[in-house]
Design an enzyme around this catalytic site. Structure first.
Site, short mmCIF file in Angstrom:
data_model
loop_
_atom_site.label_atom_id
_atom_site.label_comp_id
_atom_site.label_asym_id
_atom_site.label_seq_id
_atom_site.Cartn_x
_atom_site.Cartn_y
_atom_site.Cartn_z
N GLU A 41 53.18 93.53 64.68
CA GLU A 41 53.50 94.07 63.36
C GLU A 41 55.02 94.19 63.20
OE1 GLU A 41 52.32 98.03 60.72
OE2 GLU A 41 52.34 98.16 62.91
N LYS A 106 48.93 94.95 54.25
CA LYS A 106 48.31 96.08 54.94
C LYS A 106 47.71 97.07 53.94
CE LYS A 106 49.52 99.55 58.48
NZ LYS A 106 50.67 100.07 59.27
N CYS A 140 47.52 97.13 62.40
CA CYS A 140 47.72 98.43 63.04
C CYS A 140 46.74 99.53 62.56
CB CYS A 140 49.17 98.87 62.86
SG CYS A 140 49.73 100.08 64.08
#
Length: 259
Positions: A41, A106, A140
């Site tokens: 990330e 995300k 994540c």
């Protein structure tokens, strides 16, 4: 589907230095061959909550990924801070050797760090079709939200890229394994290593799990590798057709993209 060789880099990300990180990656993969390279990330800058200082405004990271994929004749994926229409997103790029690319923004922003105050959340669940494999892209904190990653018999593998610190590393490993088992899919979780500019520590903690929860990854000189075996997955799903017993859910504001 053909079998896929996957290699990820346990990268000690240079804080806010794109050129240094690009060079590190090129050197690390110089003698490595694979069907897909995975990067962490925000691999070009680190997980930094002042995007106005580091976000790509001219697709710098994407352009480097295109060049790298072409030179290595290998797909490459990883996320970057990107400014688009005066908003910032944590964008997970998947770039093929041809230059074709897909991306996922995300969805679940890490409010504990203030990510939700600086970045805009994505709304689309993105599944990339690469060499016959249907691959779900996740970043994540998404790992903590199983409904969003739920397998509706529409993907074969999940890729998670992360900056997941040492203090919560047990949750990272446990949830990666859980996502593999509950979705009957390969799950590759790639985390960064080292200490970042916020003094958070990241231990070596990248893993790949088969659909039954078995860890199948190996690590050598910070390169984490795994083999996605098409026949093995098909046989396992046929023998244990658990997905057919799943409950039905409808997610609001979700668009499923098959590329």
């Amino acid at each position: 589907m053909n079998d896929l060789i996957i290699s990820g880099l346990n990268l000690n990300i240079a804080w806010k230095s794109k050129s240094e990180n690009f060079n590190q990656i090129e050197q690390a993969f110089k003698k490595i061959s694979a069907d897909l390279f995975i990067l962490p990330e925000m691999f070009s800058t680190g997980f930094y909550m002042k995007p106005e200082e580091i976000a790509d405004r001219n697709e710098e990271t994407l352009e480097w990924m295109k060049r790298f994929a072409k030179e290595k004749n290998t797909a490459v994926c990883g996320s970057a801070s990107v400014c688009e229409n005066e908003q910032y997103v944590n964008r997970f790029y998947f770039v093929e050797p041809s230059g074709k690319y897909s991306f996922y923004d995300k969805r679940h922003l890490f409010s504990y760090s203030g990510e939700d105050e600086k970045y805009s959340a994505g709304k689309e669940k993105v599944i990339v079709n690469y060499k016959g494999w249907r691959i779900l892209l996740q970043v994540c904190y998404d790992l903590r939200f199983p409904v969003f990653a739920r397998n509706n018999d529409d993907y074969d593998a999940i890729l998670y890229v992360a900056n997941w610190p040492k203090s919560r590393i047990d949750a990272w490993q446990t949830l990666l394994k859980a996502r593999a088992i509950e979705n009957q899919a390969y799950v590759f979780g790639l985390n960064r290593i080292g200490i970042d500019g916020n003094h958070l520590e990241y231990p070596e903690s990248s893993y790949c799990y088969f659909a039954d929860g078995e860890e199948i990854s190996t690590t050598n000189n910070n390169i984490v590798s795994a083999l996605f075996e098409a026949e093995k997955l098909e046989k396992f799903r046929t023998k244990f057709p658990f997905l057919s017993d799943r409950d039905e859910f409808v997610l609001k504001q979700q668009v499923l993209i098959n590329i």
